[in-house]
Scaffold this motif. Structure first.
Motif, PDB file in Angstrom:
ATOM      1  N   ILE A 182       0.829  -1.209   0.000  1.00 36.91           N
ATOM      2  CA  ILE A 182       0.000   0.000   0.000  1.00 36.91           C
ATOM      3  C   ILE A 182       0.862   1.257   0.000  1.00 36.91           C
ATOM      4  N   TYR A 183       2.191   1.089  -0.027  1.00 36.00           N
ATOM      5  CA  TYR A 183       3.094   2.234   0.067  1.00 36.00           C
ATOM      6  C   TYR A 183       3.849   2.490  -1.237  1.00 36.00           C
ATOM      7  N   LYS A 184       4.033   3.778  -1.527  1.00 31.54           N
ATOM      8  CA  LYS A 184       4.864   4.202  -2.657  1.00 31.54           C
ATOM      9  C   LYS A 184       6.305   4.282  -2.167  1.00 31.54           C
ATOM     10  N   ASP A 185       7.231   3.956  -3.036  1.00 35.84           N
ATOM     11  CA  ASP A 185       8.643   4.075  -2.688  1.00 35.84           C
ATOM     12  C   ASP A 185       9.007   5.546  -2.503  1.00 35.84           C
ATOM     13  N   GLY A 186       9.914   5.790  -1.567  1.00 40.39           N
ATOM     14  CA  GLY A 186      10.369   7.150  -1.321  1.00 40.39           C
ATOM     15  C   GLY A 186      10.720   7.353   0.138  1.00 40.39           C
ATOM     16  N   ILE A 187      11.004   8.601   0.471  1.00 43.93           N
ATOM     17  CA  ILE A 187      11.337   8.986   1.842  1.00 43.93           C
ATOM     18  C   ILE A 187      10.234   9.922   2.326  1.00 43.93           C
ATOM     19  N   TYR A 188       9.687   9.609   3.498  1.00 42.90           N
ATOM     20  CA  TYR A 188       8.554  10.354   4.025  1.00 42.90           C
ATOM     21  C   TYR A 188       8.829  10.768   5.467  1.00 42.90           C
ATOM     22  N   ILE A 189       8.435  11.984   5.799  1.00 40.45           N
ATOM     23  CA  ILE A 189       8.642  12.515   7.149  1.00 40.45           C
ATOM     24  C   ILE A 189       7.292  12.761   7.800  1.00 40.45           C
ATOM     25  N   GLY A 190       7.180  12.301   9.027  1.00 37.55           N
ATOM     26  CA  GLY A 190       5.986  12.557   9.822  1.00 37.55           C
ATOM     27  C   GLY A 190       6.399  13.213  11.128  1.00 37.55           C
ATOM     28  N   THR A 191       5.559  14.094  11.620  1.00 44.15           N
ATOM     29  CA  THR A 191       5.860  14.752  12.889  1.00 44.15           C
ATOM     30  C   THR A 191       4.814  14.373  13.911  1.00 44.15           C
ATOM     31  N   GLY A 192       5.280  14.251  15.138  1.00 42.06           N
ATOM     32  CA  GLY A 192       4.358  14.036  16.239  1.00 42.06           C
ATOM     33  C   GLY A 192       3.834  15.377  16.710  1.00 42.06           C
ATOM     34  N   ASP A 193       3.019  15.331  17.722  1.00 38.75           N
ATOM     35  CA  ASP A 193       2.500  16.570  18.298  1.00 38.75           C
ATOM     36  C   ASP A 193       3.584  17.244  19.134  1.00 38.75           C
ATOM     37  N   THR A 194       3.482  18.547  19.250  1.00 36.29           N
ATOM     38  CA  THR A 194       4.371  19.303  20.133  1.00 36.29           C
ATOM     39  C   THR A 194       3.783  19.236  21.533  1.00 36.29           C
ATOM     40  N   TYR A 195       4.644  19.014  22.510  1.00 36.16           N
ATOM     41  CA  TYR A 195       4.192  18.984  23.892  1.00 36.16           C
ATOM     42  C   TYR A 195       5.147  19.807  24.745  1.00 36.16           C
ATOM     43  N   LEU A 196       4.911  19.853  26.022  1.00 37.57           N
ATOM     44  CA  LEU A 196       5.625  20.745  26.926  1.00 37.57           C
ATOM     45  C   LEU A 196       7.145  20.691  26.773  1.00 37.57           C
ATOM     46  N   ASN A 197       7.715  19.495  26.655  1.00 41.65           N
ATOM     47  CA  ASN A 197       9.172  19.363  26.625  1.00 41.65           C
ATOM     48  C   ASN A 197       9.768  19.255  25.228  1.00 41.65           C
ATOM     49  N   GLY A 198       8.969  19.357  24.188  1.00 46.78           N
ATOM     50  CA  GLY A 198       9.527  19.278  22.840  1.00 46.78           C
ATOM     51  C   GLY A 198       8.592  18.608  21.864  1.00 46.78           C
ATOM     52  N   SER A 199       9.181  17.830  20.967  1.00 47.51           N
ATOM     53  CA  SER A 199       8.402  17.136  19.939  1.00 47.51           C
ATOM     54  C   SER A 199       9.227  15.960  19.410  1.00 47.51           C
ATOM     55  N   ASP A 200       8.650  15.234  18.469  1.00 47.39           N
ATOM     56  CA  ASP A 200       9.304  14.069  17.888  1.00 47.39           C
ATOM     57  C   ASP A 200       8.979  14.002  16.409  1.00 47.39           C
ATOM     58  N   ASP A 201       9.875  13.378  15.648  1.00 47.42           N
ATOM     59  CA  ASP A 201       9.567  13.153  14.241  1.00 47.42           C
ATOM     60  C   ASP A 201      10.124  11.812  13.779  1.00 47.42           C
ATOM     61  N   ALA A 202       9.642  11.387  12.621  1.00 45.87           N
ATOM     62  CA  ALA A 202      10.041  10.110  12.041  1.00 45.87           C
ATOM     63  C   ALA A 202      10.310  10.308  10.559  1.00 45.87           C
TER      64      ALA A 202
ATOM     65  N   ARG B 244       1.895   9.221  10.616  1.00 45.26           N
ATOM     66  CA  ARG B 244       1.746  10.358   9.700  1.00 45.26           C
ATOM     67  C   ARG B 244       2.658  10.221   8.491  1.00 45.26           C
ATOM     68  N   ALA B 245       3.864   9.698   8.700  1.00 41.58           N
ATOM     69  CA  ALA B 245       4.766   9.459   7.573  1.00 41.58           C
ATOM     70  C   ALA B 245       4.187   8.374   6.654  1.00 41.58           C
ATOM     71  N   LEU B 246       3.653   7.312   7.246  1.00 36.13           N
ATOM     72  CA  LEU B 246       3.072   6.234   6.440  1.00 36.13           C
ATOM     73  C   LEU B 246       1.824   6.682   5.690  1.00 36.13           C
ATOM     74  N   GLU B 247       1.066   7.591   6.259  1.00 36.36           N
ATOM     75  CA  GLU B 247      -0.093   8.147   5.546  1.00 36.36           C
ATOM     76  C   GLU B 247       0.354   8.848   4.271  1.00 36.36           C
ATOM     77  N   LYS B 248       1.461   9.572   4.350  1.00 34.71           N
ATOM     78  CA  LYS B 248       2.008  10.255   3.175  1.00 34.71           C
ATOM     79  C   LYS B 248       2.480   9.248   2.122  1.00 34.71           C
ATOM     80  N   ALA B 249       2.927   8.076   2.585  1.00 36.05           N
ATOM     81  CA  ALA B 249       3.479   7.066   1.676  1.00 36.05           C
ATOM     82  C   ALA B 249       2.429   6.205   0.999  1.00 36.05           C
ATOM     83  N   LYS B 250       1.180   6.291   1.456  1.00 36.83           N
ATOM     84  CA  LYS B 250       0.141   5.445   0.875  1.00 36.83           C
ATOM     85  C   LYS B 250      -0.088   5.785  -0.581  1.00 36.83           C
ATOM     86  N   LYS B 251      -0.375   4.722  -1.350  1.00 31.81           N
ATOM     87  CA  LYS B 251      -0.646   4.879  -2.796  1.00 31.81           C
ATOM     88  C   LYS B 251      -1.967   5.580  -3.016  1.00 31.81           C
TER      89      LYS B 251
END
Length: 131
Positions: free
Chosen positions: A24-44, A124-131
């Motif tokens: 279900i995924y297209k080839d490529g590089i995809y970035i997803g971000t988590g929510d921002t919270y008190l101490n920072g944030s996260d991404d994939a 969120r990154a995988l959502e971007k990668a979906k065909k």
């Protein structure tokens, strides 16, 4: 005639092989971000190749959007502060995503906010990668 028949069978096999790739995924590089919270944030950052997750990078960012120093997140006391062992947890999380080919990873009890946010970033990154 026999050669034509063999060629025809080979074409059918190739067609079946190609159509069986039900990724279900297209080839490529995809970035997803988590929510921002008190101490920072996260991404994939996820790399998809031939429809499969082949690489994943997870980052934990401080309030200034700077990636944390994982040597200070070792589970041991550093400068009077003991942060969870993010290097280990991050590695375990990545390994499970690559093995399972999805983000349905159990939340890590010692870092529930961070691991929940990593899972959100991967989703969120995988959502971007979906065909």
């Amino acid at each position: 005639m026999k050669k034509l028949f063999i060629l025809f069978l080979n074409l059918i096999l190739v067609f079946n092989f190609i159509s069986c790739n039900k990724s279900i995924y297209k080839d490529g590089i995809y970035i997803g971000t988590g929510d921002t919270y008190l101490n920072g944030s996260d991404d994939a950052t996820i790399t998809i190749d031939e429809g499969k997750i082949v690489d994943l990078t997870l980052r934990h960012l401080d309030k200034n959007k700077t990636e944390v120093n994982y040597k200070e997140w070792s589970g041991e006391e550093v400068n009077g502060i003991t942060n969870p062992n993010l290097r280990k947890y991050r590695g375990d999380f990545i390994k499970k995503v690559l093995e399972q080919q999805n983000s349905e990873i159990n939340i890590i009890d010692e870092i529930p906010e961070i691991s929940t946010n990593w899972r959100l970033a991967v989703n969120r990154a995988l959502e971007k990668a979906k065909k």
